[in-house]
Design an enzyme around this catalytic site. Structure first.
Site, PDB file in Angstrom:
ATOM      1  N   ASP A 117       0.876  -1.178   0.000  1.00  0.00           N
ATOM      2  CA  ASP A 117       0.000   0.000   0.000  1.00  0.00           C
ATOM      3  C   ASP A 117       0.908   1.221   0.000  1.00  0.00           C
ATOM      4  OD1 ASP A 117      -1.589   2.213   0.743  1.00  0.00           O
ATOM      5  OD2 ASP A 117      -3.039   0.888   1.731  1.00  0.00           O
TER       6      ASP A 117
ATOM      7  N   TYR B 241     -10.415  14.870  -4.981  1.00  0.00           N
ATOM      8  CA  TYR B 241      -9.677  14.250  -6.100  1.00  0.00           C
ATOM      9  C   TYR B 241      -8.914  15.320  -6.894  1.00  0.00           C
ATOM     10  CZ  TYR B 241      -8.744  11.361 -10.230  1.00  0.00           C
ATOM     11  OH  TYR B 241      -8.133  10.683 -11.260  1.00  0.00           O
TER      12      TYR B 241
END
Ligand SMILES: NC(=O)c1ccc[n+]([C@@H]2O[C@H](COP(=O)([O-])OP(=O)(O)OC[C@H]3O[C@@H](n4cnc5c(N)ncnc54)[C@H](O)[C@@H]3O)[C@@H](O)[C@H]2O)c1
Length: 250
Positions: free
Chosen positions: A56, A147
């Site tokens: 990750d 985003y």
């Protein structure tokens, strides 16, 4: 001749998997990084020039261990493609801090962490970094408070990297894709959004994963040896269009 090594994050599918395939076609080895272990191993099976590393990118300890494992396996890193990303569209008032952090953790922190950990190896090879931004980082729009802001930050981070790492011969560039039909975009693009994109994009269509990956791999190649600090949209002309009013068309 020494085989070059690319490290691609988010390589289990989509744009990252397409970049992996092009690197292999061009004679590179690839360290495929993803946190989705099942999808990563399925994607890497059969690719003899690639090795999967489950990681990750938003977790510093996992990133350090991953870079050490990649160097133990391949001994060098010539190109780093920071492609792992997550999308989440929502209004400013509906974006909880948890949703904001989830986006920033991967899209921004992940790019910083993997680049920092790979820098010593990139110094050795005078390698290059390609970060994946988005047209949402070039232009603001509704629903992309997290985003779009994360991708605008990736654009600035790219320029910081180019400015500071240039003296070591490391290049850093950013590719900003327009819409591409992947698992990421399918989750957030409704039929209405798809139709509106077709209307606003001069080429009148979505891009393909390969059309984005070709630009990524060009920037990692020696053909781009004097290109650094650049933000390149692969977007069918969306970003350059300005006022794209349908009423102004012939
Ligand atoms: N598809 C589009 O329309 C589009 C447009 C602009 C930008 N982008 C950007 O392109 C990049 C690739 O997107 P895609 O469309 O191929 O998406 P995708 O969802 O198909 O692939 C993304 C991959 O990243 C992995 N990933 C996500 N978070 C991770 C983490 N923290 N650590 C490790 N792996 C992680 C996922 O497991 C997945 O395999 C992203 O940065 C995305 O923001 C995509």
């Amino acid at each position: 001749m020494t085989q070059k090594v690319a490290l691609v994050t988010g390589a289990a599918r989509g744009i990252g998997l397409s970049a992996t395939n092009i690197f292999i076609e061009e004679g590179w080895k690839v360290a495929m990084i993803d946190r989705d272990a099942d999808e990563l191993h399925a994607a890497a099976a059969g690719l003899s020039e690639a090795k999967p590393f489950v990681c990750d990118v938003s977790i510093p300890e996992q990133v350090d261990a991953m870079i050490a494992a990649v160097l133990a396996q391949f001994g060098r890193i010539d190109a780093l493609v920071n492609n792992a990303g997550v999308a989440d569209f929502g209004p400013i008032e509906g974006t909880t801090f948890e949703r904001w952090r989830r986006i920033m953790d991967t899209n921004l922190d992940g790019v910083f962490l993997v680049s920092q950990a790979a820098t010593p190896a990139l110094k050795d090879t005078k390698g290059s970094i390609v970060n994946i931004g988005s047209i949402s980082g070039l232009r603001a729009s509704t629903l992309r408070v997290a985003y779009g802001t994360s991708k605008a930050a990736v654009i600035q981070l790219t320029k910081q990297q180019a400015a500071e790492l240039g003296e070591y011969g490391i290049r850093a560039n950013c590719v900003c894709p327009g819409p591409v039909k992947t698992k990421l975009s399918i989750a957030v693009h409704s039929p209405e959004i798809i139709a509106a994109y077709h209307d606003a994009i001069p080429l009148n269509r979505y891009g393909t994963e390969r059309e984005i990956a070709d630009v990524i791999c060009f920037l990692c190649s020696d053909k781009a040896s004097y290109v650094t600090g650049q933000i390149i949209a692969s977007d069918g002309g969306f970003e350059s269009t300005g006022v794209g009013l349908p009423a102004l068309r012939v």
